[in-house]
Design a protein around this motif. Structure first.
Motif, PDB file in Angstrom:
ATOM      1  N   LEU A 258      37.235  33.803  30.863  1.00 12.48           N
ATOM      2  CA  LEU A 258      36.870  34.782  31.889  1.00 12.48           C
ATOM      3  C   LEU A 258      37.802  34.739  33.098  1.00 12.48           C
ATOM      4  N   PRO A 259      38.112  33.577  33.666  1.00 13.43           N
ATOM      5  CA  PRO A 259      39.056  33.569  34.789  1.00 13.43           C
ATOM      6  C   PRO A 259      40.458  34.048  34.393  1.00 13.43           C
ATOM      7  N   ARG A 260      40.799  33.874  33.122  1.00 11.97           N
ATOM      8  CA  ARG A 260      42.097  34.376  32.656  1.00 11.97           C
ATOM      9  C   ARG A 260      42.121  35.908  32.722  1.00 11.97           C
ATOM     10  N   ILE A 261      41.001  36.531  32.421  1.00 10.10           N
ATOM     11  CA  ILE A 261      40.911  37.984  32.572  1.00 10.10           C
ATOM     12  C   ILE A 261      41.041  38.353  34.045  1.00 10.10           C
ATOM     13  N   LEU A 262      40.483  37.538  34.938  1.00 12.27           N
ATOM     14  CA  LEU A 262      40.618  37.806  36.370  1.00 12.27           C
ATOM     15  C   LEU A 262      42.081  37.714  36.809  1.00 12.27           C
ATOM     16  N   VAL A 263      42.820  36.777  36.235  1.00 16.79           N
ATOM     17  CA  VAL A 263      44.264  36.689  36.511  1.00 16.79           C
ATOM     18  C   VAL A 263      44.927  38.008  36.139  1.00 16.79           C
TER      19      VAL A 263
ATOM     20  N   ARG B 290      34.059  46.428  42.420  1.00 16.12           N
ATOM     21  CA  ARG B 290      33.967  47.243  43.635  1.00 16.12           C
ATOM     22  C   ARG B 290      35.326  47.541  44.259  1.00 16.12           C
ATOM     23  N   GLY B 291      36.384  47.005  43.666  1.00 15.63           N
ATOM     24  CA  GLY B 291      37.724  47.230  44.202  1.00 15.63           C
ATOM     25  C   GLY B 291      37.995  46.452  45.480  1.00 15.63           C
ATOM     26  N   GLU B 292      37.326  45.318  45.654  1.00  9.80           N
ATOM     27  CA  GLU B 292      37.438  44.541  46.884  1.00  9.80           C
ATOM     28  C   GLU B 292      38.299  43.291  46.746  1.00  9.80           C
ATOM     29  N   ASN B 293      38.952  43.094  45.609  1.00 12.09           N
ATOM     30  CA  ASN B 293      39.773  41.895  45.451  1.00 12.09           C
ATOM     31  C   ASN B 293      40.988  41.970  46.370  1.00 12.09           C
ATOM     32  N   ARG B 294      41.216  40.901  47.119  1.00 11.43           N
ATOM     33  CA  ARG B 294      42.369  40.824  48.010  1.00 11.43           C
ATOM     34  C   ARG B 294      43.220  39.593  47.705  1.00 11.43           C
ATOM     35  N   ARG B 295      42.910  38.914  46.637  1.00 10.25           N
ATOM     36  CA  ARG B 295      43.605  37.666  46.317  1.00 10.25           C
ATOM     37  C   ARG B 295      44.679  37.893  45.256  1.00 10.25           C
ATOM     38  N   ALA B 296      45.715  37.082  45.337  1.00 13.95           N
ATOM     39  CA  ALA B 296      46.821  37.159  44.378  1.00 13.95           C
ATOM     40  C   ALA B 296      46.421  36.497  43.065  1.00 13.95           C
ATOM     41  N   HIS B 297      47.151  36.835  42.022  1.00 12.23           N
ATOM     42  CA  HIS B 297      46.851  36.281  40.692  1.00 12.23           C
ATOM     43  C   HIS B 297      47.016  34.772  40.652  1.00 12.23           C
TER      44      HIS B 297
ATOM     45  N   ARG C  30      46.006  32.578  42.761  1.00  7.32           N
ATOM     46  CA  ARG C  30      44.721  31.948  43.142  1.00  7.32           C
ATOM     47  C   ARG C  30      43.797  31.853  41.921  1.00  7.32           C
ATOM     48  N   TYR C  31      43.774  32.909  41.119  1.00 12.21           N
ATOM     49  CA  TYR C  31      42.928  32.907  39.924  1.00 12.21           C
ATOM     50  C   TYR C  31      43.476  31.970  38.853  1.00 12.21           C
ATOM     51  N   ARG C  32      44.777  31.765  38.848  1.00 16.04           N
ATOM     52  CA  ARG C  32      45.350  30.792  37.908  1.00 16.04           C
ATOM     53  C   ARG C  32      44.836  29.387  38.219  1.00 16.04           C
TER      54      ARG C  32
END
Length: 144
Positions: A24-29, A111-118, A120-122
């Motif tokens: 799941l976090p990989r999809i967020l990346v 919601r289109g509110e992500n402001r973080r770079a990929h 961080r998700y890595r």
């Protein structure tokens, strides 16, 4: 006799739950890397993440229930050498918090509110691996 079945299914559901938490976090990346104009790709990845989150949640329920059965029903971790179980239970609470964190982050993407770079998700992606490794070591080695 039932103890071994309960234990086996607990391990199966825990491993399956963690598989979802690994991916799941990989999809967020990938979502964090999608350009704003690529609506189809964003929609596809959000759909994948939502389905995976639901599936991981459904796997978490029997994993936790079977773990409680082992602990309360069979007395696993009772006695003077049960410090490992207390540490494991703390880590399980952290895993539940991590699972919830994945849900919160996914909602931000929806919601289109992500402001973080990929990147961080890595880093966030590695937390599940560390939790899983620590839990396996505690259960197998029982260091205290």
């Amino acid at each position: 006799m039932y103890y071994l079945w309960v234990k086996a299914f607990h391990i199966i559901f825990v491993a399956s739950w963690f598989a979802g938490l690994f991916y799941l976090p990989r999809i967020l990346v990938n979502l964090a890397q999608v350009p704003p104009e690529s609506i189809a790709e964003r929609t596809r990845l959000i759909g994948m993440a939502q389905r995976l989150l639901r599936f991981a949640t459904l796997l978490a329920i029997p994993a936790l229930g079977l773990g409680l059965w082992l602990w309360l029903g069979y007395g696993i971790g009772k006695g003077p050498d049960s410090g490992w179980l207390h540490a494991k239970l703390l880590l399980v609470l952290l895993v539940i918090g991590y699972h919830h964190g994945c849900w919160v982050l996914l909602r931000k993407f929806v919601r289109g509110e992500n402001r973080r770079a990929h990147t961080r998700y890595r880093w966030f992606n590695e937390v599940a691996v560390l939790l899983f490794a620590a839990i396996v070591i505690l259960v197998t080695v029982k260091p205290f």
